[in-house]
Design an enzyme around this catalytic site. Sequence first.
Site, PDB file in Angstrom:
ATOM      1  N   PHE A 183       2.502  49.610  69.308  1.00 19.82           N
ATOM      2  CA  PHE A 183       3.866  49.950  69.671  1.00 19.82           C
ATOM      3  C   PHE A 183       4.577  50.502  68.441  1.00 19.82           C
ATOM      4  O   PHE A 183       4.503  49.909  67.356  1.00 19.82           O
ATOM      5  CB  PHE A 183       4.611  48.735  70.221  1.00 19.82           C
ATOM      6  CG  PHE A 183       5.939  49.103  70.819  1.00 19.82           C
ATOM      7  CD1 PHE A 183       6.001  49.837  71.987  1.00 19.82           C
ATOM      8  CD2 PHE A 183       7.119  48.724  70.205  1.00 19.82           C
ATOM      9  CE1 PHE A 183       7.223  50.196  72.538  1.00 19.82           C
ATOM     10  CE2 PHE A 183       8.344  49.076  70.742  1.00 19.82           C
ATOM     11  CZ  PHE A 183       8.403  49.816  71.921  1.00 19.82           C
ATOM     12  N   ASP A 210       2.053  40.158  68.338  1.00 21.47           N
ATOM     13  CA  ASP A 210       3.236  40.563  69.100  1.00 21.47           C
ATOM     14  C   ASP A 210       2.969  40.213  70.565  1.00 21.47           C
ATOM     15  O   ASP A 210       2.068  40.766  71.196  1.00 21.47           O
ATOM     16  CB  ASP A 210       3.483  42.066  68.938  1.00 21.47           C
ATOM     17  CG  ASP A 210       4.776  42.532  69.593  1.00 21.47           C
ATOM     18  OD1 ASP A 210       5.263  41.851  70.523  1.00 21.47           O
ATOM     19  OD2 ASP A 210       5.297  43.590  69.204  1.00 21.47           O
ATOM     20  N   TYR A 238      13.560  40.049  76.867  1.00 23.00           N
ATOM     21  CA  TYR A 238      14.132  40.796  77.990  1.00 23.00           C
ATOM     22  C   TYR A 238      13.105  41.383  78.952  1.00 23.00           C
ATOM     23  O   TYR A 238      13.471  42.011  79.933  1.00 23.00           O
ATOM     24  CB  TYR A 238      15.060  41.909  77.485  1.00 23.00           C
ATOM     25  CG  TYR A 238      14.439  42.831  76.452  1.00 23.00           C
ATOM     26  CD1 TYR A 238      13.576  43.858  76.815  1.00 23.00           C
ATOM     27  CD2 TYR A 238      14.739  42.685  75.109  1.00 23.00           C
ATOM     28  CE1 TYR A 238      13.022  44.700  75.880  1.00 23.00           C
ATOM     29  CE2 TYR A 238      14.195  43.520  74.152  1.00 23.00           C
ATOM     30  CZ  TYR A 238      13.345  44.531  74.544  1.00 23.00           C
ATOM     31  OH  TYR A 238      12.787  45.357  73.593  1.00 23.00           O
ATOM     32  N   LYS A 239      11.827  41.178  78.696  1.00 23.14           N
ATOM     33  CA  LYS A 239      10.813  41.690  79.608  1.00 23.14           C
ATOM     34  C   LYS A 239      10.474  40.613  80.651  1.00 23.14           C
ATOM     35  O   LYS A 239      11.271  40.336  81.536  1.00 23.14           O
ATOM     36  CB  LYS A 239       9.581  42.143  78.835  1.00 23.14           C
ATOM     37  CG  LYS A 239       9.837  43.259  77.830  1.00 23.14           C
ATOM     38  CD  LYS A 239       8.559  43.702  77.148  1.00 23.14           C
ATOM     39  CE  LYS A 239       8.804  44.651  75.990  1.00 23.14           C
ATOM     40  NZ  LYS A 239       9.474  45.909  76.365  1.00 23.14           N
ATOM     41  N   ARG A 275       3.675  53.796  84.301  1.00 26.02           N
ATOM     42  CA  ARG A 275       3.415  52.353  84.243  1.00 26.02           C
ATOM     43  C   ARG A 275       4.106  51.661  85.414  1.00 26.02           C
ATOM     44  O   ARG A 275       5.232  52.004  85.797  1.00 26.02           O
ATOM     45  CB  ARG A 275       3.974  51.740  82.950  1.00 26.02           C
ATOM     46  CG  ARG A 275       3.391  52.246  81.678  1.00 26.02           C
ATOM     47  CD  ARG A 275       3.829  51.367  80.495  1.00 26.02           C
ATOM     48  NE  ARG A 275       5.280  51.155  80.437  1.00 26.02           N
ATOM     49  CZ  ARG A 275       5.886  50.358  79.560  1.00 26.02           C
ATOM     50  NH1 ARG A 275       5.159  49.701  78.663  1.00 26.02           N
ATOM     51  NH2 ARG A 275       7.200  50.220  79.556  1.00 26.02           N
TER      52      ARG A 275
END
Length: 411
Positions: free
Chosen positions: A126, A196, A221-222, A370
């Site tokens: 990422f 991560d 927040y995911k 996605r």
Amino acid sequence: MSPTLETARALDAADRLRGFRSRFVLPPGVIYLDGNSLGPMPLAARAKLAEVAERQWGEGLIRSWNDADWIGAPERVGAKIARLIGAAPGEVVVADSTSVNLFKLLVAALRARPDRRVVLTETGNFPTDLYVAGGAAGVTSDTSVRAVDPADVQGAIDGDTAVVMLTHVHYKSAARRDMATLTAAAHAAGALILWDLSHSAGAIEVDLNACDADLAVGCGYKFLNGGPGAPAFLYVADRLQETLASPLTGWMGHAAPFDFVDDYRPAAGVKRFLCGTPPILGLATLEAGVDLALEVAPADLAAKSAELWDFFHDLMEARLAGQGFSLATPADPAVRGSHISYGHPMGYAIMQALIARGVIGDFREPDVVRFGLTPLYLGFEDLWRAVEILAQIMSAQAWRESPPRQAGRVT
């Protein structure tokens, strides 16, 4: 044979997690397949936010730092997240953003291995992880970042590696790393390892302690459904807490912050990795999301995730074969996370057409669409309808009507 709508409804009727759907705010007519990027609002978060803002802040004012235990929120919520990722209560704290926490832990790890010079990671990680690693290397002497092909990471760990930094579940492909094997490889070479967990926590089974992991970060927040910009979390194994030091020595990480002395003295344990004043409103909504996640056994979450993935994949194979979609996610549930990705030359336009018709997924450059398969609120009928809409878009070439990509757009 394509799975039918009747099959989808039968699977929904047998779903043990079906009752959780009603505990989220989900707009009518929307099929939300982007919880891997931003989770929807739990009903409890709305109530919690009102409670904290109107009563604790509005009426309690500054007294709520004590009366409502605002001051203890980073550790309290961290202890709850610890239960989701296989850590002990005193090993996780909520603070700052994922990027800031990465920086803190990377610099701490580099300073703990002064005779080593390399942060080892993978190409295609990422981007913020790579950017932050470069920044961390820049503030430590003679240190560099080495990014190798994902398949070559284990073999690249050597005597010059200070810390290995990897994402457990890849943000684009959903490929899952073997945490136990890579952690053991890092330790065998005398290196630390930092994971991560942004696409892992709250989505799949994670057991940091069982894998003997050193350090980890993750966002709120995911899959934890903490709300946009929710604070992140960091993990430091108990055995390392008294030997690692945060490079951001803010007052909340002080051993006695309200003594207001000039000299810094780090707090004991993971609390030393706090920095500034905690974001109470964000912590409140995150705690509501985490509390909801804790009601589900991790094995049940993982089982439904795998079932959703298989159902979606079977639908795509049956309804979209020959339409240019190439699977970008491993088929084996043991080596993937909880989203499914496909490459397509017209990926951006296709995703925009889906969003315009109420099916919200997302797009990642250069050509990846996605779909987040979040077990707590998604049903099998949702997936059947989403793929049906996608099939209609492809049949009519409706993606040609999508506007061109605009710089700065999120999806």
